[in-house]
Write a protein that holds these residues in place. Structure first.
Motif, mmCIF file in Angstrom:
data_model
loop_
_atom_site.group_PDB
_atom_site.id
_atom_site.type_symbol
_atom_site.label_atom_id
_atom_site.label_comp_id
_atom_site.label_asym_id
_atom_site.label_seq_id
_atom_site.Cartn_x
_atom_site.Cartn_y
_atom_site.Cartn_z
ATOM 1 N N ASN A 165 0.849 -1.183 0.000
ATOM 2 C CA ASN A 165 0.000 0.000 0.000
ATOM 3 C C ASN A 165 0.886 1.234 0.000
ATOM 4 O O ASN A 165 1.729 1.396 0.885
ATOM 5 C CB ASN A 165 -0.912 0.027 1.223
ATOM 6 C CG ASN A 165 -2.033 -0.964 1.118
ATOM 7 O OD1 ASN A 165 -2.514 -1.234 0.031
ATOM 8 N ND2 ASN A 165 -2.452 -1.506 2.236
ATOM 9 N N ILE A 185 -7.383 9.006 -1.992
ATOM 10 C CA ILE A 185 -7.220 7.882 -2.901
ATOM 11 C C ILE A 185 -5.903 7.203 -2.534
ATOM 12 O O ILE A 185 -4.906 7.874 -2.300
ATOM 13 C CB ILE A 185 -7.247 8.347 -4.372
ATOM 14 C CG1 ILE A 185 -7.213 7.156 -5.324
ATOM 15 C CG2 ILE A 185 -6.130 9.302 -4.670
ATOM 16 C CD1 ILE A 185 -7.506 7.525 -6.760
ATOM 17 N N ARG A 186 -5.942 5.880 -2.401
ATOM 18 C CA ARG A 186 -4.740 5.142 -2.006
ATOM 19 C C ARG A 186 -4.393 4.112 -3.076
ATOM 20 O O ARG A 186 -5.157 3.194 -3.342
ATOM 21 C CB ARG A 186 -4.963 4.423 -0.673
ATOM 22 C CG ARG A 186 -3.694 3.706 -0.200
ATOM 23 C CD ARG A 186 -3.895 2.975 1.090
ATOM 24 N NE ARG A 186 -4.889 1.931 0.869
ATOM 25 C CZ ARG A 186 -5.623 1.407 1.835
ATOM 26 N NH1 ARG A 186 -5.517 1.821 3.056
ATOM 27 N NH2 ARG A 186 -6.496 0.455 1.564
ATOM 28 N N PRO A 187 -3.217 4.264 -3.682
ATOM 29 C CA PRO A 187 -2.781 3.270 -4.664
ATOM 30 C C PRO A 187 -2.107 2.080 -3.971
ATOM 31 O O PRO A 187 -1.540 2.218 -2.890
ATOM 32 C CB PRO A 187 -1.786 4.041 -5.533
ATOM 33 C CG PRO A 187 -1.286 5.133 -4.666
ATOM 34 C CD PRO A 187 -2.358 5.437 -3.666
ATOM 35 N N VAL A 245 0.107 -1.724 -5.131
ATOM 36 C CA VAL A 245 0.637 -2.632 -6.148
ATOM 37 C C VAL A 245 0.933 -3.972 -5.492
ATOM 38 O O VAL A 245 1.218 -4.029 -4.292
ATOM 39 C CB VAL A 245 1.914 -2.073 -6.827
ATOM 40 C CG1 VAL A 245 1.591 -0.840 -7.636
ATOM 41 C CG2 VAL A 245 2.982 -1.769 -5.817
ATOM 42 N N ALA A 303 -2.307 -3.820 -9.847
ATOM 43 C CA ALA A 303 -2.420 -2.544 -9.148
ATOM 44 C C ALA A 303 -3.879 -2.299 -8.791
ATOM 45 O O ALA A 303 -4.792 -2.836 -9.435
ATOM 46 C CB ALA A 303 -1.896 -1.409 -10.010
ATOM 47 N N GLN A 304 -4.080 -1.490 -7.751
ATOM 48 C CA GLN A 304 -5.425 -1.196 -7.270
ATOM 49 C C GLN A 304 -5.473 0.230 -6.760
ATOM 50 O O GLN A 304 -4.491 0.734 -6.214
ATOM 51 C CB GLN A 304 -5.784 -2.169 -6.151
ATOM 52 C CG GLN A 304 -7.130 -1.952 -5.531
ATOM 53 C CD GLN A 304 -7.454 -3.019 -4.507
ATOM 54 O OE1 GLN A 304 -7.068 -4.165 -4.644
ATOM 55 N NE2 GLN A 304 -8.176 -2.634 -3.474
ATOM 56 N N LEU A 305 -6.621 0.897 -6.933
ATOM 57 C CA LEU A 305 -6.875 2.225 -6.382
ATOM 58 C C LEU A 305 -8.073 2.142 -5.463
ATOM 59 O O LEU A 305 -9.129 1.632 -5.855
ATOM 60 C CB LEU A 305 -7.158 3.242 -7.492
ATOM 61 C CG LEU A 305 -6.011 3.592 -8.427
ATOM 62 C CD1 LEU A 305 -6.515 4.493 -9.544
ATOM 63 C CD2 LEU A 305 -4.886 4.256 -7.670
ATOM 64 N N ASP A 306 -7.934 2.642 -4.232
ATOM 65 C CA ASP A 306 -9.027 2.704 -3.267
ATOM 66 C C ASP A 306 -9.433 4.160 -3.092
ATOM 67 O O ASP A 306 -8.616 4.982 -2.675
ATOM 68 C CB ASP A 306 -8.604 2.128 -1.915
ATOM 69 C CG ASP A 306 -8.249 0.662 -1.992
ATOM 70 O OD1 ASP A 306 -8.822 -0.037 -2.841
ATOM 71 O OD2 ASP A 306 -7.401 0.221 -1.206
ATOM 72 N N SER A 359 -13.185 0.553 -4.847
ATOM 73 C CA SER A 359 -11.892 0.048 -5.302
ATOM 74 C C SER A 359 -11.982 -0.420 -6.745
ATOM 75 O O SER A 359 -12.962 -1.061 -7.134
ATOM 76 C CB SER A 359 -11.449 -1.138 -4.436
ATOM 77 O OG SER A 359 -11.319 -0.752 -3.095
ATOM 78 N N GLY A 372 -9.227 -2.097 -9.860
ATOM 79 C CA GLY A 372 -7.872 -2.621 -10.056
ATOM 80 C C GLY A 372 -7.819 -3.607 -11.204
ATOM 81 O O GLY A 372 -8.842 -3.980 -11.784
#
Length: 88
Positions: free
Chosen positions: A2, A21-23, A25, A47-50, A64, A66
């Motif tokens: 995170n 927003i929290r990226p 990988v 990868a994911q974005l929250d 979320s 991703g």
């Protein structure tokens, strides 16, 4: 992994606003050996974005999105997509 969130001070209205927003990988690998002596190697990378936001002043939510790609024995196999909504 995170990564640090990106915080927002003035995105939205009082009834609907985006907090941060929290990226993230991620990666993984696995090697297998079957009883018939065949070996396989698997790997993934994604990868994911929250997006953390609040609705109606009291209802926090996290949306979320991703994607991740997968490999088998060094050959690309497939991409999977993710979308989820968590209401807290």
């Amino acid at each position: 992994m995170n990564l640090p969130p990106i915080r927002f001070a003035e995105v939205g209205t009082a009834a609907f606003y985006l907090s941060y927003i929290r990226p993230a990988v991620f990666a993984g690998a696995m090697a297998t050996e079957a009883p018939d002596a065949t070996n396989h190697r698997y790997a993934d990378l994604g990868a994911q974005l929250d997006l953390n936001f609040t609705v109606a002043l009291r209802l926090p939510m996290v949306f979320s999105v991703g994607a991740a790609g997968g490999w088998r024995d060094g050959h690309y196999r497939k991409t999977e997509w993710l979308a989820s909504l968590k209401i807290m």
